[in-house]
Design a protein around this motif. Sequence first.
Motif, PDB file in Angstrom:
ATOM      1  N   GLY A  20      53.484  56.418  31.748  1.00 19.16           N
ATOM      2  CA  GLY A  20      53.937  55.134  32.261  1.00 19.16           C
ATOM      3  C   GLY A  20      52.914  54.056  31.984  1.00 19.16           C
ATOM      4  N   PRO A  21      53.300  52.809  32.178  1.00 16.82           N
ATOM      5  CA  PRO A  21      52.375  51.702  31.914  1.00 16.82           C
ATOM      6  C   PRO A  21      51.322  51.575  33.014  1.00 16.82           C
ATOM      7  CG  PRO A  21      54.417  50.861  32.824  1.00 16.82           C
ATOM      8  CD  PRO A  21      54.612  52.354  32.624  1.00 16.82           C
ATOM      9  N   ALA A  22      50.236  50.894  32.713  1.00 13.61           N
ATOM     10  CA  ALA A  22      49.192  50.615  33.692  1.00 13.61           C
ATOM     11  C   ALA A  22      49.707  49.567  34.676  1.00 13.61           C
ATOM     12  CB  ALA A  22      47.936  50.116  32.995  1.00 13.61           C
ATOM     13  N   GLU A  23      49.483  49.819  35.973  1.00 11.27           N
ATOM     14  CA  GLU A  23      49.908  48.897  37.021  1.00 11.27           C
ATOM     15  C   GLU A  23      48.674  48.204  37.592  1.00 11.27           C
ATOM     16  OE1 GLU A  23      51.593  49.069  41.578  1.00 11.27           O
ATOM     17  OE2 GLU A  23      51.970  50.778  40.276  1.00 11.27           O
ATOM     18  N   LEU A  24      48.734  46.889  37.725  1.00 10.71           N
ATOM     19  CA  LEU A  24      47.627  46.122  38.274  1.00 10.71           C
ATOM     20  C   LEU A  24      47.488  46.395  39.770  1.00 10.71           C
ATOM     21  CD1 LEU A  24      45.469  43.911  37.777  1.00 10.71           C
ATOM     22  CD2 LEU A  24      47.214  42.256  38.484  1.00 10.71           C
ATOM     23  N   LEU A  25      46.290  46.803  40.202  1.00  9.25           N
ATOM     24  CA  LEU A  25      46.007  47.022  41.617  1.00  9.25           C
ATOM     25  C   LEU A  25      45.230  45.859  42.219  1.00  9.25           C
ATOM     26  CD1 LEU A  25      44.936  50.771  41.659  1.00  9.25           C
ATOM     27  CD2 LEU A  25      47.162  49.796  42.225  1.00  9.25           C
ATOM     28  N   TYR A  26      44.285  45.336  41.466  1.00 11.32           N
ATOM     29  CA  TYR A  26      43.434  44.257  41.974  1.00 11.32           C
ATOM     30  C   TYR A  26      42.960  43.404  40.820  1.00 11.32           C
ATOM     31  CZ  TYR A  26      39.365  41.802  43.726  1.00 11.32           C
ATOM     32  OH  TYR A  26      38.468  40.831  44.049  1.00 11.32           O
ATOM     33  N   ARG A  27      42.932  42.109  41.055  1.00  9.29           N
ATOM     34  CA  ARG A  27      42.339  41.167  40.102  1.00  9.29           C
ATOM     35  C   ARG A  27      41.542  40.168  40.918  1.00  9.29           C
ATOM     36  NH1 ARG A  27      45.847  38.459  35.620  1.00  9.29           N
ATOM     37  NH2 ARG A  27      45.381  40.476  34.749  1.00  9.29           N
ATOM     38  N   GLY A  28      40.291  39.976  40.544  1.00 16.74           N
ATOM     39  CA  GLY A  28      39.448  39.029  41.267  1.00 16.74           C
ATOM     40  C   GLY A  28      38.177  38.750  40.513  1.00 16.74           C
ATOM     41  N   ASP A  29      37.316  37.973  41.141  1.00 17.78           N
ATOM     42  CA  ASP A  29      36.081  37.614  40.456  1.00 17.78           C
ATOM     43  C   ASP A  29      34.881  38.430  40.915  1.00 17.78           C
ATOM     44  OD1 ASP A  29      36.264  36.357  42.876  1.00 17.78           O
ATOM     45  OD2 ASP A  29      35.679  34.386  42.160  1.00 17.78           O
ATOM     46  N   ALA A  30      35.058  39.327  41.874  1.00 22.22           N
ATOM     47  CA  ALA A  30      33.969  40.220  42.272  1.00 22.22           C
ATOM     48  C   ALA A  30      33.740  41.252  41.175  1.00 22.22           C
ATOM     49  CB  ALA A  30      34.310  40.928  43.578  1.00 22.22           C
ATOM     50  N   VAL A  31      32.487  41.533  40.880  1.00 20.96           N
ATOM     51  CA  VAL A  31      32.156  42.557  39.896  1.00 20.96           C
ATOM     52  C   VAL A  31      32.060  43.885  40.631  1.00 20.96           C
ATOM     53  CG1 VAL A  31      30.507  43.306  38.153  1.00 20.96           C
ATOM     54  CG2 VAL A  31      30.947  40.860  38.486  1.00 20.96           C
ATOM     55  N   LEU A  32      32.870  44.852  40.206  1.00 21.33           N
ATOM     56  CA  LEU A  32      32.976  46.125  40.911  1.00 21.33           C
ATOM     57  C   LEU A  32      32.477  47.280  40.056  1.00 21.33           C
ATOM     58  CD1 LEU A  32      36.576  45.507  42.257  1.00 21.33           C
ATOM     59  CD2 LEU A  32      34.409  45.001  43.391  1.00 21.33           C
TER      60      LEU A  32
END
Length: 134
Positions: A20-32
Motif C-alpha cells: 500500500g502507499p505511504a500514509e502521512l502521520l505527522y508533518r511539522g518543523d520539529a526535527v525528530l
Amino acid sequence: VATAIDSGIAIRWMPADGSGPAELLYRGDAVLNEAILSPDGRWLVVRTAPGGARPRDILAVDLTGDRTLRPLAEGPFSEQMPRLSPDGRWLAYVSDESGQAEVYVQPYPSLDARVVVSTAGGREPVWARNGRAL
C-alpha cells in the motif's frame, strides 16, 4: 519513514511488504530522531533531535486529533529512548537529569507520576512481552 520536506519533517507509514502507499502521520518543523506508534495506533511518540528548539524532548501526536505535538517528558535535560508498554499504559524513557542516564517509567497517557526504575545508570529500556517488566 521520516523524510525531510521544505519546512521540516514528515513521518509516514506503510505496509512492510509495500502493498500500500505511504500514509502521512505527522508533518511539522520539529526535527525528530525517534518515532514509535502506540499499540492501538492512536499515538505517535517522538523524540526531538539535539541542536533544535526542543533538544531531546519526548512528545506525542494524537493521530485521531489535531496532530499537534504534546509534551511527555521535556526540560533542560536529555530525555530519549521512549518505549511504550505492550498495553500502551506505560511510558519508559531515559533521562540524564540525575547527572547520569537513568530509566524512568510513568503512566501513559495520563503522566501522573514517574519513577526511576534503574539503579546506578540505565539505557535503552525494552519491555517484556507481557508488559510487566523492563
